[in-house]
Design a protein around this motif. Structure first.
Motif, PDB file in Angstrom:
ATOM      1  N   ARG A   1       0.852  -1.246  -0.066  1.00 26.79           N
ATOM      2  CA  ARG A   1      -0.131   0.033  -0.096  1.00 26.79           C
ATOM      3  C   ARG A   1       0.948   1.382   0.096  1.00 26.79           C
TER       4      ARG A   1
ATOM      5  N   GLU B   1       2.237   1.689  -3.550  1.00 28.42           N
ATOM      6  CA  GLU B   1       1.200   2.200  -4.423  1.00 28.42           C
ATOM      7  C   GLU B   1       1.094   3.755  -4.293  1.00 28.42           C
TER       8      GLU B   1
ATOM      9  N   LYS C   1     -15.252  -0.119 -12.633  1.00 24.78           N
ATOM     10  CA  LYS C   1     -14.212   0.535 -11.681  1.00 24.78           C
ATOM     11  C   LYS C   1     -12.912   0.737 -11.834  1.00 24.78           C
ATOM     12  N   GLN C   2     -12.351  -0.210 -12.235  1.00 28.94           N
ATOM     13  CA  GLN C   2     -11.021  -0.383 -12.438  1.00 28.94           C
ATOM     14  C   GLN C   2     -10.420   0.777 -13.481  1.00 28.94           C
TER      15      GLN C   2
ATOM     16  N   LYS D   1     -10.958   4.134 -12.268  1.00 26.85           N
ATOM     17  CA  LYS D   1      -9.937   4.456 -11.566  1.00 26.85           C
ATOM     18  C   LYS D   1      -8.608   5.011 -12.131  1.00 26.85           C
TER      19      LYS D   1
ATOM     20  N   LEU E   1     -10.188   9.050 -13.192  1.00 25.05           N
ATOM     21  CA  LEU E   1      -9.989   9.578 -12.022  1.00 25.05           C
ATOM     22  C   LEU E   1      -8.747  10.155 -11.588  1.00 25.05           C
ATOM     23  N   PHE E   2      -7.588   9.151 -11.835  1.00 23.68           N
ATOM     24  CA  PHE E   2      -6.078   9.698 -11.271  1.00 23.68           C
ATOM     25  C   PHE E   2      -5.597  10.529 -12.274  1.00 23.68           C
TER      26      PHE E   2
ATOM     27  N   LEU F   1      -7.013  13.646 -11.637  1.00 25.52           N
ATOM     28  CA  LEU F   1      -6.641  14.197 -10.443  1.00 25.52           C
ATOM     29  C   LEU F   1      -5.037  14.937 -10.522  1.00 25.52           C
TER      30      LEU F   1
END
Ligand code: FES
Lengths: 373, 435
Positions: B51, B54, B210-211, B214, B218-219, B222
Motif C-alpha cells: 500500500r 502504491e 471501477k478499475q 480509477k 480519475l487518477f 486528479l
C-alpha cells in the motif's frame, strides 16, 4: 442534480461498510473510495493509526485495573465508527490478537453509555478453561489494539426504569448489573433496588467497594451470599431477604442452574413475565440434538459425537481447521456449508437442511451429517 | 493420450501412492500446527509495503510530465500491482490467511485490484483449476479456452494463430481472467443458462468499470496538467502486471514435464492420487528472494498445488520436504530457471499451432504431455525400471525411466534425417519400437 442525489452518489462505493457519523466526512470517504477501489480509504489510513478505520470497529486498551485476584476491568478507547448509544446491560464483542490469530469473546459493558468520556469498560473474570479471559486479565498491556463488535443484547433496563428492582447475580454475572447500577447512579435514578449477589468467598466479590458505596446511599440494599459459608442461594430465600420481591421487576445473571431455578420459581409464583435473564453460556441440554457422526468432506475426517457437542467442537476434536470467532453464535465467522444431513441450533432448536450455511459453533448434529470443511 | 492411469505412469503401487499421501498429510499437519505470530507479521508487512508503494508511486505520477518521474512512478505502480495480485490477492483469496481469523485478510471478504471479481476467481481458480488440475476437458486453465497447449486437444485451423493469441492473452491477461468464469464458449453453444450468464456479466462489467474509472479517468484527472502522462503510466503499469502474472502462471503448468490427465484418471481418483496428480501436473522455477516475492511464491507451484491454502511464506520450507519425497519415490520434480521454463511454454504454444502431422512426437510421448503408453511402447522399460535396483538397493521408478527414455530420444531426429522428411507420429512410434 439535487444535493441528496449527489450525496448518495458519493457514498455509493462505501455501501456495505459501516458509515461514519459525520455525513460530510462520509461523502468525502466515498469519493476517495473511487480512487482506492477495491479498497476504501480506511484501509490506507489505518496503516498510519489503527484507530482510523470504521471498516472494522477497533479500540485501544487504555487501562487494565485489577478487580479481584482473577478479574480485571479493561478500559478501552474505541476508534472511528463506534456509537455510544448502547444500553446498560448490553455486551460488546472483543477481538484480541494472540500468536497470529484473532480470538473473540463477548463481555458485558460496565461503563455508562457516555460519549463525553470517549471510553468504554468491560470486566473480565479469568476462567480456568478460558484461554482468552486469562489472557485479558493477566496479559494485556495498555496500548494494545483490540477489535470491537458493536454492542448488542436485550438484557437491558426498561426505559424509564421501574420504581422497584431486584437484581439476582452470581460470580461474574454481576458485570451487566454493574453497568446498570452505574448508569442509574449517574442519572441519580436509584429509587428502590434490592440486590442478591452470590460469590464463593468475600475475596471473590467483584466491585466490592463500589457496591458498598451504593449501600451507603438510600434506595439500594445488598444481600451477599457467600456460598462456601452460607450455602447456595435458592429462590425460596427471597421471602426471607426481600419479602416485597413480588412487587419488583427482576434482572438475573449468573450460572445456568441459578437461572433455571429462578425461572421455575418465578413461574410458580406467577411472576414469570417479570423476569429478565442473561445467560453467558448456551444451555446445551434444553434443545440438544440426538448426536451422530459428523463428516468433514474436504478434510476427509469424521467423528461421532453426542447431541450436546457442536459441529465446531467435533471438527476440532479430529483436527479439522475450523474457522471460528465468538463461539456463541453472534459473529458468523464459523459459517460452513452443510452438504448432507441435519443439524439443530442449540439456542432455538431450529433444524437446518442440506445446502444451508450454518454456524458450526451453535449447531449440533441431528443424526449423521456432512460439512464442506 | 494424456495419463489415464497415474499409478502405472508413476511406476508406483497402490501402497506406494497411499504412503506418499500419508507423508504429504504429515507435512501439511506439521506446518499448519506451526503457524503463528511471525507468519501474521509477514502478511501484514507485505500489505503495508504494497500500500505504501502504491501510494508513493501514484504521488510521484503527479509529476509524470517529467520523464524520470514517469519512469519511477510507472515501475513502482507496476510492482505494486504485481505484489497486490500475486503475493497478496491470489494467496488471500485461496484462504491462506484465514487461519488468522482476521476479517480484513480473509478469503470471504477480500477483493483484489484486477478486473476479475474475487468471487468468480474462487470458482474458476480455487475450485475448478485446483480440483481438476490439468485434467483435459475439466480444468479451464488448460489453454484458457483459447490456446492449444497440449496435443491432447485436437488441432483446428483456428490454432494456427496460437502464438498470436498467446501474446494478446498475455497483454490483456486481467480481462482474459475476468471473462473466464463467463464461459463464453458454452454461451455460444447455448449450453449456459442465460439469466445466470447475464448476472455474471453484469458483475464483471461493474468491476471492469471501477478499475478503468480509477486508472484511466480519475487518477489522470486528479493530476491535472499531467493527465495524459499519468494515463499512459497507469496503462503501462497494468500491461506490465498482465505480462508478468501471465508468465508466472504459465510457468506453473505449461513447461515440459507438467503432465496432463484424462477424465478416466480423475474419475476413480483417491485423495493420495490427487496429491500425486498435483505433483506431476505442476512445475516450479528457481527463484531468489526477490523473485519469490514477486511471483507470489508461485515459483513453488508444486507445493502450492499440494497445499493451496498454506501461507505462501512457508512454501519454501515445504518445497525442501517435497523434493526429498520426490527423490525417495523416484518421481520427477520439475523445475528449472525462470527463462528456461517460460521459453518452454512459448515453444510448446508455437509448435502446437501446427497440426500433429508436422510434429515429431506423439500424444503419448511429447515434451508437454506423456502417458503410461510411452513406457509400454518402449517395450518393457516399465518392468526394467520399476521396483528396487538389485545392485544399489535404490528405488527405481518414473524418474529413472524418464531419464532412460530421454537418452534414446536422439534416435528420432536421426531417423528423420535419414529419411529426409519429418516423421509422422506413426513413424516415430515405429521407429521407437524398432529401437
Ligand atoms: S464463532 Fe460464532 S457465529 Fe461463530
Amino acid at each position: 442534480m439535487k444535493f441528496k442525489d449527489l450525496a448518495r452518489w458519493l457514498e455509493e462505493p462505501i455501501e456495505g461498510v459501516p458509515a461514519l457519523e459525520n455525513r460530510r466526512l462520509n461523502a468525502v470517504r466515498g469519493f476517495f473510495a473511487r480512487l482506492t477501489t477495491p479498497l476504501i480509504p480506511d484501509d490506507y489510513l489505518h496503516l498510519v493509526n489503527p484507530l482510523w478505520s470504521a471498516r472494522e470497529l477497533r479500540g485501544r486498551v487504555v487501562e487494565v485495573r485489577p478487580e479481584t485476584a482473577d478479574s480485571a476491568t479493561l478500559v478501552i478507547k474505541p476508534g472511528w465508527g463506534f456509537r455510544f448509544d448502547y444500553q446498560p446491560g448490553q455486551f460488546v464483542g472483543i477481538g484480541l490478537h494472540i500468536n497470529g490469530r484473532w480470538h473473540w469473546r463477548s463481555y458485558s459493558l460496565i461503563s455508562p453509555p457516555a460519549r463525553d468520556e470517549g471510553v468504554i469498560s468491560i470486566a473480565v473474570k479469568a476462567m480456568p478453561e478460558g484461554f482468552l479471559s486469562t489472557h485479558l486479565v493477566g496479559g494485556v498491556k495498555p496500548g494494545t489494539i483490540v477489535r470491537l463488535a458493536a454492542p448488542q443484547g436485550d438484557f437491558t433496563l426498561t426505559e424509564p426504569p421501574p420504581e422497584k428492582i431486584l437484581f439476582v447475580t452470581a460470580g461474574s454475572g454481576i458485570t451487566p448489573v454493574v453497568g446498570m447500577l452505574r448508569t442509574l447512579a449517574r442519572r441519580d435514578e436509584i429509587a428502590d433496588i434490592a440486590h442478591i449477589h452470590s460469590a464463593r468467598r468475600s475475596d471473590d466479590i467483584m466491585f466490592r467497594a463500589e457496591l458498598s458505596g451504593y449501600e451507603e446511599r438510600a434506595g439500594y440494599q445488598l444481600h451477599l451470599q457467600l456460598t462456601t459459608e452460607d450455602g447456595k442461594f435458592m429462590p425460596e430465600m427471597l421471602d426471607e431477604h426481600f419479602p416485597d420481591w413480588r412487587e419488583r421487576e427482576v434482572w438475573a445473571c449468573g450460572p445456568q442452574a441459578l437461572l433455571d431455578n429462578l425461572e421455575v420459581y418465578m413461574e410458580e409464583q406467577g411472576r414469570a413475565g417479570h423476569l429478565h435473564v442473561e445467560r453467558f453460556t448456551i444451555n446445551r441440554t434444553a434443545n440438544a440434538g440426538e448426536g451422530g457422526t459428523v463428516k468433514f468432506r474436504r478434510s476427509g475426517k469424521a467423528v461421532e459425537v453426542d447431541g450436546a457437542t457442536t459441529v465446531l467442537e467435533a471438527g476440532e476434536k479430529v483436527g479439522v481447521r475450523m474457522p471460528f470467532g465468538c463461539r456463541m453464535g453472534i459473529c458468523h465467522t464459523c459459517v460452513a456449508e452443510l452438504s448432507e444431513g441435519f443439524v439443530r441450533d442449540l439456542r432455538s432448536g431450529r433444524e437446518s437442511n442440506p445446502g444451508e450455511r450454518v454456524k458450526t459453533c451453535v449447531n449440533t448434529p441431528a443424526g449423521n451429517c456432512t460439512f464442506e470443511l | 493420450m494424456a495419463i489415464t492411469d497415474i499409478k502405472e505412469y508413476a511406476h508406483l503401487t497402490t501402497e506406494d501412492v497411499e504412503a506418499l499421501g500419508r507423508e504429504l498429510d504429515q507435512i501439511r499437519a506439521e506446518f499448519e500446527e506451526s503457524l503463528g505470530e511471525s507468519d501474521a507479521r509477514y502478511i501484514r508487512n507485505t500489505i503495508r509495503f504494497q500500500r505504501s508503494l502504491e501510494f508513493g508511486s501514484r504521488a510521484v505520477l503527479f509529476a509524470s510530465w517529467f520523464p524520470p518521474a514517469w519512469v519511477l512512478g510507472t515501475v513502482g505502480l507496476g510492482v505494486a500491482k504485481i505484489v497486490e495480485n500475486m503475493e497478496i490477492g491470489h494467496n488471500v483469496i485461496h484462504g491462506q490467511w484465514d487461519w488468522m481469523n482476521d476479517p480484513e485478510i480473509h478469503s470471504s471478504t477480500w477483493e483484489w485490484d484486477i478486473s476479475d471479481p474475487a468471487a468468480h476467481w474462487k470458482q474458476t481458480h480455487n475450485h475448478m483449476h485446483h480440483k481438476y488440475t490439468n485434467v483435459v476437458g475439466l480444468d479451464p486453465d488448460v489453454g484458457y479456452g483459447l490456446l492449444r497447449v497440449t496435443r491432447d486437444n485436437r488441432w483446428t485451423p483456428f490454432n494456427l494463430g496460437n502464438p498470436i493469441y498467446n501474446f494478446i492473452l498475455a497483454a490483456l491477461f486481467e480481462y482474459g481472467v475476468a471473462i473466464q468464469h463467463l464461459e463464453l464458449g458454452k454461451v455460444a453453444a447455448g449450453k449456459k443458462d442465460r439469466e445466470e450468464f447475464e448476472e455474471l456479466r453484469a458483475e464483471v462489467l461493474k468491476k471492469i468499470a471501477k478499475q478503468i474509472g480509477k486508472d484511466y479517468v480519475l487518477f489522470p484527472a486528479l493530476t491535472g496538467p499531467a493527465f495524459l502522462t499519468t494515463l499512459a503510466a497507469n496503462f503501462t503499469a497494468n500491461v506490465i502486471r498482465n505480462f508478468w502474472s501471465n508468465a508466472i502462471i504459465f510457468c506453473g503448468h505449461f513447461p515440459d514435464g507438467a503432465e496432463k490427465f484424462t477424465k478416466e484418471q480423475y474419475r476413480n481418483e483417491t485423495p493420495a492420487e490427487w496429491y500425486l496428480r498435483q505433483m506431476l501436473g505442476s512445475a516450479n522455477f528457481k527463484a531468489g528472494p526477490i523473485m519469490r516475492f514477486m511471483s507470489g511464491n508461485l515459483c513453488y507451484q508444486i507445493e502450492h498445488h499440494l497445499f493451496p491454502d498454506m501461507p505462501s511464506n512457508r512454501l519454501k520450507d515445504i518445497a525442501a520436504r517435497v523434493e526429498a519425497l520426490a527423490d525417495k519415490y523416484d518421481l520427477p520434480y520439475t523445475t528449472g530457471s525462470f527463462p528456461k521454463m517460460y521459453l518452454q511454454t512459448w515453444r510448446t504454444i508455437a509448435k502446437l499451432a501446427l497440426p500433429d502431422r508436422y510434429l515429431t512426437a506423439t500424444r503419448d510421448d511429447a515434451p508437454e504431455t506423456n502417458s503410461e503408453l510411452k513406457f509400454r511402447i518402449r517395450g518393457g522399460l516399465k518392468d526394467t525400471f520399476a521396483g528396487i535396483d538389485p545392485v544399489t538397493g535404490a528405488r527405481r521408478g518414473l524418474r529413472s525411466a524418464m531419464n532412460a527414455t530421454k537418452k534414446q530420444r536422439g534416435i528420432v531426429p536421426a531417423i528423420r534425417k535419414l529419411i529426409g522428411r519429418p516423421a509422422t507420429p506413426a513413424e516415430s512410434v515405429r521407429a521407437l519400437q524398432a529401437a
